[in-house]
Write a protein that holds these residues in place. Structure first.
Motif, PDB file in Angstrom:
ATOM      1  N   MET A  56      75.546  25.743 -34.371  1.00 33.47           N
ATOM      2  CA  MET A  56      76.482  26.498 -34.778  1.00 33.47           C
ATOM      3  C   MET A  56      76.406  27.855 -34.215  1.00 33.47           C
ATOM      4  N   GLU A 114      76.104  31.558 -33.888  1.00 26.83           N
ATOM      5  CA  GLU A 114      75.971  32.567 -34.918  1.00 26.83           C
ATOM      6  C   GLU A 114      76.659  33.966 -34.502  1.00 26.83           C
ATOM      7  N   VAL A 164      85.812  26.391 -41.977  1.00 31.29           N
ATOM      8  CA  VAL A 164      84.750  25.587 -41.580  1.00 31.29           C
ATOM      9  C   VAL A 164      85.385  24.734 -40.382  1.00 31.29           C
ATOM     10  N   LEU A 222      83.433  28.283 -34.425  1.00 29.77           N
ATOM     11  CA  LEU A 222      82.130  28.005 -35.326  1.00 29.77           C
ATOM     12  C   LEU A 222      81.309  26.834 -34.745  1.00 29.77           C
ATOM     13  N   ALA A 251      80.796  23.920 -36.066  1.00 29.15           N
ATOM     14  CA  ALA A 251      79.911  23.229 -37.153  1.00 29.15           C
ATOM     15  C   ALA A 251      79.976  21.762 -36.865  1.00 29.15           C
ATOM     16  N   LEU A 283      83.288  35.044 -42.847  1.00 30.63           N
ATOM     17  CA  LEU A 283      82.015  34.131 -42.684  1.00 30.63           C
ATOM     18  C   LEU A 283      80.898  35.400 -42.732  1.00 30.63           C
ATOM     19  N   VAL A 291      75.246  31.872 -41.353  1.00 32.25           N
ATOM     20  CA  VAL A 291      75.159  30.501 -40.912  1.00 32.25           C
ATOM     21  C   VAL A 291      73.598  30.302 -40.919  1.00 32.25           C
ATOM     22  N   ASP A 332      73.657  22.001 -41.256  1.00 36.23           N
ATOM     23  CA  ASP A 332      74.463  23.384 -41.104  1.00 36.23           C
ATOM     24  C   ASP A 332      74.786  24.013 -42.511  1.00 36.23           C
ATOM     25  N   VAL A 386      76.701  26.999 -44.204  1.00 34.31           N
ATOM     26  CA  VAL A 386      77.510  28.380 -44.027  1.00 34.31           C
ATOM     27  C   VAL A 386      77.957  29.044 -45.461  1.00 34.31           C
ATOM     28  N   TYR A 397      80.482  31.950 -47.053  1.00 34.77           N
ATOM     29  CA  TYR A 397      81.743  32.695 -46.853  1.00 34.77           C
ATOM     30  C   TYR A 397      81.940  33.671 -48.034  1.00 34.77           C
ATOM     31  N   THR A 438      78.642  28.863 -50.748  1.00 32.96           N
ATOM     32  CA  THR A 438      77.614  28.391 -49.579  1.00 32.96           C
ATOM     33  C   THR A 438      77.735  26.804 -49.687  1.00 32.96           C
TER      34      THR A 438
END
Lengths: 149, 152
Positions: free
Chosen positions: B1, B3, B70, B75, B77, B108, B111, B118, B120, B122, B140
């Protein structure tokens, strides 16, 4: 329908260590489908057996927020006000597979008052266990703030 | 991902009008029995303008908004369609009531990588039509890497 104000707990009367009336919920696959529809959560992992098996799970899993919603309802029922839970958060340390066998699983909610904050706020610790009170925790909410009236 | 995406703020969602029947549908699904979610008079007796939503209701709005985030190609992912929820928090300024018109702004917040998957986080802010802050969520999710990630 009327609201029974006399039945609502008062901040002054509650002390740390007070345990709320717990509750056990039976959860079946149909309950996951119902929650998924109401919450607009169509993630296949909550209803599709093939996906669950492909991911190495025994069956689709309950939505974490369904579990949390059940737990929060225990608090709002006690407080007598669905707006009383003003801050809550938690982890889902274990997944909750729900077989489509017409029986499902049981989730047990426990909640204890840990601390009196500035009136009318209380800090509670809430846990949900899979099965009875000796089951593994599937949700922990250690810093749940309830504002009484 | 990527960062470098941490801190990215997505545009506010289209306004969502909270309907009475949606509140009741959601309350039934989570077995919320408090009268303030079902009966306008009972809600008014508690000082609310209309029936109020159960406390976990904002997830209806934040999940979709975060799901879109997402899928942000920037990003990157791994497998956006298989994710499970690991943590959730909501902090309220006031309850959500029927008639509210809400928007969600997603940021976001972080990460990470756990067990080859992965992760994430938010932060989503819900505001009413007049700009009033209603609540803030923090979510999460674990996004499974099909190429050998562990299911927790």
């Amino acid at each position: 329908m009327t609201v029974e104000t006399a039945a609502r707990p008062r901040y002054e009367d509650i002390e740390p260590g007070f345990r709320l009336p717990g509750r056990t919920f039976r959860v079946e696959r149909k309950d996951l489908v119902r929650y998924g529809g109401a919450a607009c959560d169509y993630n296949v992992i909550h209803w599709d057996d093939r996906t669950a098996v492909a991911m190495g799970l025994p069956s689709p899993i309950a939505h974490g927020m369904f579990t949390m919603g059940l737990a929060l309802g225990v608090l709002t029922d006690w407080a007598g006000d669905a707006g009383a839970v003003v801050d809550f958060g938690g982890r889902f340390p274990r997944l909750v597979p729900v077989p489509n066998d017409g029986v499902g699983v049981e989730l047990t909610v426990e909640a204890t008052v840990m601390e009196k904050l500035e009136p009318p706020r209380l800090r509670l610790s809430v846990a949900v266990r899979l099965g009875g009170s000796d089951g593994g925790k599937v949700l922990t909410m250690p810093k749940t703030i309830v504002a009484l009236r | 991902m990527n960062e470098g995406c941490v801190g990215k703020v997505y545009p506010p969602t289209a306004p969502y009008e909270v309907g009475r029947e949606k509140i009741k549908e959601f309350a039934a699904a989570v077995r919320e029995g408090n009268a303030a979610c079902w009966d306008t008079e009972a809600a008014r007796a508690l000082g609310y303008p209309d029936i109020i939503a159960p406390p976990s209701f904002p997830m209806v709005l934040t999940l979709e908004a975060e799901h879109d985030a997402v899928h942000d190609p920037e990003l990157g992912a791994a497998n956006q369609n298989r994710f499970v929820h690991r943590e959730q928090r909501f902090a309220y300024n006031r309850p959500i009531h029927a008639g509210d018109v809400l928007t969600v702004t997603v940021r976001l917040a972080g990460v990470d990588s756990v067990g080859g998957n992965d992760v994430v986080t938010y932060e989503s802010t819900l505001k009413a039509a007049d700009g009033e802050h209603v609540c803030t969520g923090r979510s999460t999710f674990v996004i499974f890497n099909q190429e050998g990630g562990d299911v927790p």
